[in-house]
Design a protein around this motif. Structure first.
Motif, mmCIF file in Angstrom:
data_model
loop_
_atom_site.group_PDB
_atom_site.id
_atom_site.type_symbol
_atom_site.label_atom_id
_atom_site.label_comp_id
_atom_site.label_asym_id
_atom_site.label_seq_id
_atom_site.Cartn_x
_atom_site.Cartn_y
_atom_site.Cartn_z
ATOM 1 N N TRP A 260 -23.372 -8.318 -45.927
ATOM 2 C CA TRP A 260 -22.621 -8.260 -44.671
ATOM 3 C C TRP A 260 -23.446 -7.934 -43.441
ATOM 4 N N ARG A 261 -24.553 -7.277 -43.621
ATOM 5 C CA ARG A 261 -25.384 -6.991 -42.447
ATOM 6 C C ARG A 261 -26.856 -7.063 -42.831
ATOM 7 N N PRO A 262 -27.331 -8.280 -43.107
ATOM 8 C CA PRO A 262 -28.710 -8.432 -43.601
ATOM 9 C C PRO A 262 -29.759 -7.973 -42.603
ATOM 10 N N SER A 263 -29.408 -7.907 -41.329
ATOM 11 C CA SER A 263 -30.409 -7.456 -40.362
ATOM 12 C C SER A 263 -30.485 -5.934 -40.287
ATOM 13 N N GLY A 264 -29.587 -5.219 -41.000
ATOM 14 C CA GLY A 264 -29.682 -3.764 -41.069
ATOM 15 C C GLY A 264 -29.046 -3.058 -39.890
ATOM 16 N N LEU A 265 -29.142 -1.719 -39.916
ATOM 17 C CA LEU A 265 -28.511 -0.922 -38.849
ATOM 18 C C LEU A 265 -29.189 -1.177 -37.508
ATOM 19 N N LEU A 266 -30.518 -1.211 -37.503
ATOM 20 C CA LEU A 266 -31.257 -1.480 -36.270
ATOM 21 C C LEU A 266 -32.027 -2.778 -36.470
ATOM 22 N N PRO A 267 -31.467 -3.901 -36.035
ATOM 23 C CA PRO A 267 -32.132 -5.195 -36.289
ATOM 24 C C PRO A 267 -33.482 -5.298 -35.579
ATOM 25 N N GLU A 268 -34.298 -6.214 -36.099
ATOM 26 C CA GLU A 268 -35.588 -6.494 -35.488
ATOM 27 C C GLU A 268 -35.382 -6.876 -34.021
ATOM 28 N N ARG A 269 -36.291 -6.394 -33.173
ATOM 29 C CA ARG A 269 -36.081 -6.632 -31.741
ATOM 30 C C ARG A 269 -36.882 -7.821 -31.239
ATOM 31 N N LYS A 270 -36.296 -8.506 -30.260
ATOM 32 C CA LYS A 270 -37.034 -9.578 -29.590
ATOM 33 C C LYS A 270 -38.090 -8.953 -28.688
ATOM 34 N N THR A 271 -39.143 -9.713 -28.428
ATOM 35 C CA THR A 271 -40.213 -9.203 -27.572
ATOM 36 C C THR A 271 -39.682 -8.931 -26.159
ATOM 37 N N ASN A 272 -40.034 -7.784 -25.631
ATOM 38 C CA ASN A 272 -39.728 -7.489 -24.239
ATOM 39 C C ASN A 272 -40.929 -7.928 -23.407
ATOM 40 N N TRP A 273 -40.813 -9.108 -22.813
ATOM 41 C CA TRP A 273 -41.975 -9.689 -22.127
ATOM 42 C C TRP A 273 -42.381 -8.860 -20.920
ATOM 43 N N ARG A 274 -41.424 -8.107 -20.382
ATOM 44 C CA ARG A 274 -41.760 -7.290 -19.216
ATOM 45 C C ARG A 274 -42.833 -6.251 -19.572
ATOM 46 N N SER A 275 -42.896 -5.890 -20.858
ATOM 47 C CA SER A 275 -43.878 -4.870 -21.247
ATOM 48 C C SER A 275 -45.307 -5.379 -21.109
ATOM 49 N N LEU A 276 -45.483 -6.680 -20.864
ATOM 50 C CA LEU A 276 -46.830 -7.193 -20.633
ATOM 51 C C LEU A 276 -47.354 -6.781 -19.267
ATOM 52 N N GLN A 277 -46.427 -6.495 -18.351
ATOM 53 C CA GLN A 277 -46.853 -6.103 -17.001
ATOM 54 C C GLN A 277 -47.435 -4.695 -17.037
ATOM 55 N N PRO A 278 -48.460 -4.442 -16.217
ATOM 56 C CA PRO A 278 -48.976 -3.079 -16.140
ATOM 57 C C PRO A 278 -47.907 -2.145 -15.575
ATOM 58 N N TRP A 279 -48.046 -0.860 -15.892
ATOM 59 C CA TRP A 279 -47.022 0.100 -15.463
ATOM 60 C C TRP A 279 -46.832 0.106 -13.955
ATOM 61 N N SER A 280 -47.941 -0.072 -13.215
ATOM 62 C CA SER A 280 -47.820 -0.041 -11.762
ATOM 63 C C SER A 280 -46.852 -1.119 -11.294
ATOM 64 N N VAL A 281 -46.966 -2.318 -11.894
ATOM 65 C CA VAL A 281 -46.085 -3.422 -11.501
ATOM 66 C C VAL A 281 -44.649 -3.124 -11.906
ATOM 67 N N ARG A 282 -44.493 -2.600 -13.139
ATOM 68 C CA ARG A 282 -43.132 -2.333 -13.619
ATOM 69 C C ARG A 282 -42.433 -1.284 -12.765
ATOM 70 N N LEU A 283 -43.179 -0.213 -12.429
ATOM 71 C CA LEU A 283 -42.588 0.841 -11.596
ATOM 72 C C LEU A 283 -42.341 0.320 -10.185
ATOM 73 N N GLY A 284 -43.267 -0.509 -9.693
ATOM 74 C CA GLY A 284 -43.103 -1.103 -8.370
ATOM 75 C C GLY A 284 -41.834 -1.932 -8.293
ATOM 76 N N ALA A 285 -41.588 -2.697 -9.366
ATOM 77 C CA ALA A 285 -40.390 -3.532 -9.405
ATOM 78 C C ALA A 285 -39.138 -2.673 -9.370
ATOM 79 N N LEU A 286 -39.201 -1.540 -10.074
ATOM 80 C CA LEU A 286 -38.065 -0.618 -10.071
ATOM 81 C C LEU A 286 -37.773 -0.133 -8.657
#
Lengths: 333, 257
Positions: free
Chosen positions: A298-324
Motif C-alpha cells: 500500500w505504500r511502497p515509497s515508505g513513510l518518507l519517500p525519496e525526494r526529488k532534487t532541489n535544484w535551488r540548492s545548486l546556487q551558492p548561499w549568497s544567491v539563495r539568501l539574496g533571492a529571499l
C-alpha cells in the motif's frame, strides 16, 4: 530508568547507522544483499575483540586464550569501531568480487543468502574463531562503567557522522548515478556510468557502515554471539528501510527507530501467554514481516519517500539568501 | 563505391560476426560511417540490424571482426568506456530512469561531472555545483527544444511512451555525443513531434554529431539520411544514397520488393 533510555538511544544509533548503510546499497543503488547482518556481526566481533584485553576485564582474560585465535589486544576506544569498519570494507570487497557482476541479479541475491548461511554456520561451529555459539563476552565499556552517558553521546556522534556522509553522497551527482543504476542499469551503462565499479564502491562503503554499527552496539552490550545476528535480523534492516522510505536517509533512521527499537519494545509490553511462553518474543518477527508486506502493498515509497532534487540548492548561499531578501522586498509593491 | 580517407570515417566495422545458438545474426558485416553523416541502416526484420547496432554499442561482443571508433580499436571495450568517448546508443524500448525526474534524467547524462566520484561528491562540492549550474541551463534549453520543459519536475515513469522517446533522445544529446546510435527513434511518436525529432537530428548533424539510425519508416530515412546501408541476412548488401538504393535490383529483390 536512565539506563533503559541509554539502551534505547544506543540501539537506535546502531540500527540507524546500519539502516543508513542499507539504504545506500539497497534503497539508492538497488543491490540486494541478504547477508547484510553478517557485516554488522563482523563489526561487532572485531570491535569487541580489539577492545577485549587482560587489563580491562578479568573474564576476558580467561576467555581471551580460547577464541579469536588468542587475539587479546585491549586497544583504546576509537580503534575498535575503526578496525570494525575496515574489516567490513575488506569482507565486502571479497564478497563483492565473488558475486562479481551479479550484485543486482536474483542469482546475486541468492548467493548472499548462501554466503550468510556458510558464515553463520562456521562462526557457530568453529570455536577457535569467535568462540562458537557461546560467543564473546566481557567487552569493556569504552569509557568505564560509570561513564555510560558519555558513550551515549559518542554513539549519537557516530550516527551523526554516518548521516552526514550518507546525505552528502545521496544528494550529490554520485547519488544520482546510484539511483540511475538502480532504475535501469543498462541505460546507465550506455550513458557512460561504470555500473560494476559504482555498485562495488557503494557495497564496500555501506557494509563498512554496517560493521561500524555493530561495533557501536557491542561496546555497550559487552557480549556478542550468533544468537544476536540470526538471519531475520537482516530483514529487520530491510524492513526499516522499506517502512522509512527507500532512498530517503531520514526515512532509514526513522525506520530503524520504529522497526528496530520501538516495535521490539512494544512487543515486550504484550501480556504473556502461559501456554506459549516463546510466542511473544517471536511476535516481533511476525509483526515486522506483516508491516513490511503491508508497506510494499500500500505504500511502497515508505513513510518518507525519496525526494526529488532541489535544484535551488545548486546556487551558492549568497544567491539563495539574496533571492529571499529580494522576495521580501518585492512583495509589498 | 565510396572512397573515404581514414580521417573521414568515424566508425569502421570490418567482418563483424555474431551468432546465437544456430542463428547467425550478424555475419561478416562491414560498414564505414562517415564523420558528420546521418547513415541509415535498413533491412527486413531479422536481418540483424539491432544485433549489429548492439555490437557497436558494446552490449554484445562480436565473435569475429573488428570495430574502430575514431581510429581506436573498441571491439572489446566495455560499454561505459565507449559512452565516455562519445559513442552513445539509444534503446528500442524505453530506457528512462522512471523514479528520476525528467530533469534528473537529463543531468544523469553528464559525462565529466566532478561530483560523480565519492571524493568529488563529498569534498569538492563547490566545484561540482558550479559544473551542474552550467549543465542545468543546457539541460533546460534542450527540454524546451524537445517540448518537455513543462514536465521537467515530473517523474520520467509518468510520461507517455512518445514523451519517453523524446526524453531518451534529449538525454543522448545531453551527453555531447560524437556518434549517436539510434534504434528506431521515431517509433511511437506522433507526426508533429516526429517532424521535431527529425529537425533536431538534422540540427545535430550541423553541430558535427554523426548518427547511425536503424529505421523502418522509409520516408523518415529519405528525409533524414544522406547515406543508407541495406542489411540482409546478417551483412550489409548495398550502401549509397536513398535514390541509388531504391534503383538497385539486388535491394529490390531482397527488401523493397
Amino acid at each position: 530508568m536512565s539506563f533503559y533510555i541509554y539502551t534505547l538511544v544506543i540501539f537506535a544509533c546502531s540500527f540507524g547507522i546500519a539502516s543508513l548503510g542499507l539504504n545506500l546499497q539497497y534503497g539508492l543503488t538497488g543491490t540486494l544483499n541478504f547477508a547484510y547482518v553478517l557485516f554488522f556481526a563482523l563489526g561487532a566481533y572485531i570491535g569487541g575483540m580489539v577492545a577485549l584485553g587482560s587489563q580491562n576485564a578479568p573474564i576476558a582474560q580467561s576467555l581471551g586464550e580460547q577464541f579469536a585465535f588468542g587475539l587479546s589486544l585491549s586497544l583504546p576506544y576509537p580503534l575498535g569501531p575503526l578496525a570494525a569498519a575496515l574489516a567490513g570494507a575488506l569482507l565486502a570487497a571479497v564478497v563483492g568480487l565473488v558475486l562479481k557482476r551479479s550484485l543486482r541479479d536474483d542469482f546475486g541475491a541468492l548467493a548472499t543468502v548462501a554466503i550468510f548461511l556458510v558464515a553463520y554456520t562456521l562462526a557457530g561451529s568453529y570455536t577457535p574463531a569467535v568462540n562458537g555459539y557461546d560467543g564473546i563476552a566481557g567487552i569493556p565499556s569504552p569509557f568505564g562503567d560509570e561513564n555510560t552517558l558519555l558513550y551515549v553521546f559518542v554513539a549519537v556522534g557516530w550516527l551523526a557522522l554516518s548521516y552526514i556522509i550518507a546525505a552528502a553522497l545521496s544528494n550529490s551527482p554520485y547519488g544520482r548515478r546510484m539511483r540511475a543504476i538502480r532504475e535501469h542499469p543498462e541505460a546507465a551503462e550506455a550513458l557512460g556510468k561504470p555500473i560494476f565499479r559504482t555498485r562495488m564502491t557503494v557495497f564496500i562503503l555501506s557494509n563498512a557502515m554496517a560493521a561500524l554499527a555493530g561495533a557501536v552496539l557491542v561496546a555497550f552490550v559487552s557480549a556478542w554471539s550468533p544468537l544476536s545476528w540470526q538471519f531475520p535480523e537482516t530483514l529487520v534492516f530491510f524492513s526499516a528501510v522499506i517502512v522509512g522510505g527507500r532512498g530517503n536517509n531520514l526515512g532509514a533512521v526513522l525506520g530503524a527507530m520504529l522497526i528496530g527499537v520501538a516495535l521490539q519494545q512494544a512487543v515486550l509490553f504484550l501480556p504473556a501467554i502461559p501456554a506459549a511462553p516463546t510466542l511473544i518474543p517471536a511476535l516481533q518477527w511476525v509483526i515486522t514481516g506483516v508491516i513490511t508486506i503491508m508497506f510494499l502493498w500500500w505504500r511502497p515509497s515508505g513513510l518518507l519517500p525519496e525526494r526529488k532534487t532541489n535544484w535551488r540548492s545548486l546556487q551558492p548561499w549568497s544567491v539563495r539568501l539574496g533571492a529571499l531578501r529580494l522576495g521580501a522586498r518585492s512583495k509589498p509593491q | 563505391m565510396m572512397s573515404a580517407s581514414p580521417e573521414d570515417v568515424i566508425l569502421d566495422c570490418t567482418g563483424v560476426s555474431r551468432s546465437f545458438g544456430g542463428v547467425q545474426a550478424v555475419s561478416h558485416c562491414s560498414l564505414a560511417v562517415k564523420r558528420g553523416s546521418i547513415t541509415g541502416l535498413i533491412g527486413p526484420n531479422g536481418a540483424g540490424k539491432s544485433t549489429f547496432l548492439a555490437t557497436i554499442g558494446g552490449a554484445i561482443t562480436p565473435s569475429a571482426g573488428r570495430i574502430t571508433f575514431n581510429g581506436n580499436d573498441i571491439t572489446a571495450m566495455p560499454v561505459h568506456l565507449r559512452a565516455q568517448q562519445g559513442l552513445i546508443r539509444t534503446f528500442q524500448l524505453g530506457s528512462d530512469f522512471p523514479r528520476l525526474t525528467v530533469l534528473e534524467n537529463m543531468m544523469a547524462a553528464c559525462q565529466d561531472n566532478p561530483g560523480e566520484t565519492i571524493i568529488g561528491a563529498l569534498f569538492q562540492r563547490r566545484k561540482w555545483k558550479r559544473y551542474e549550474r552550467d549543465r542545468l541551463a543546457e539541460a533546460k534549453e534542450l527540454l524546451v527544444e524537445f517540448r518537455l520543459d513543462t514536465l521537467q519536475d515530473e517523474f520520467a515513469g509518468n510520461l507517455s511512451g512518445g514523451q519517453k522517446r523524446l526524453l531518451e533522445l534529449a538525454r543522448a544529446v545531453m551527453t555531447r555525443p560524437r556518434l549517436l546510435l539510434l534504434d528506431e527513434p521515431t517509433v511511437g511518436i506522433n507526426p508533429v513531434l516526429r517532424a521535431r525529432v527529425i529537425e533536431v537530428l538534422l540540427d545535430m548533424r550541423r553541430r558535427g554529431v554523426t548518427c547511425l539510425v536503424v529505421e523502418h519508416a522509409l520516408d523518415v530515412v529519405e528525409e533524414l539520411c544522406d547515406t543508407v546501408a541495406v542489411m540482409v541476412t546478417g551483412s550489409v548488401l548495398r550502401m549509397g544514397t536513398m535514390q541509388e538504393i531504391q534503383r538497385d535490383e539486388h535491394v529490390i529483390a531482397a527488401y523493397l520488393g
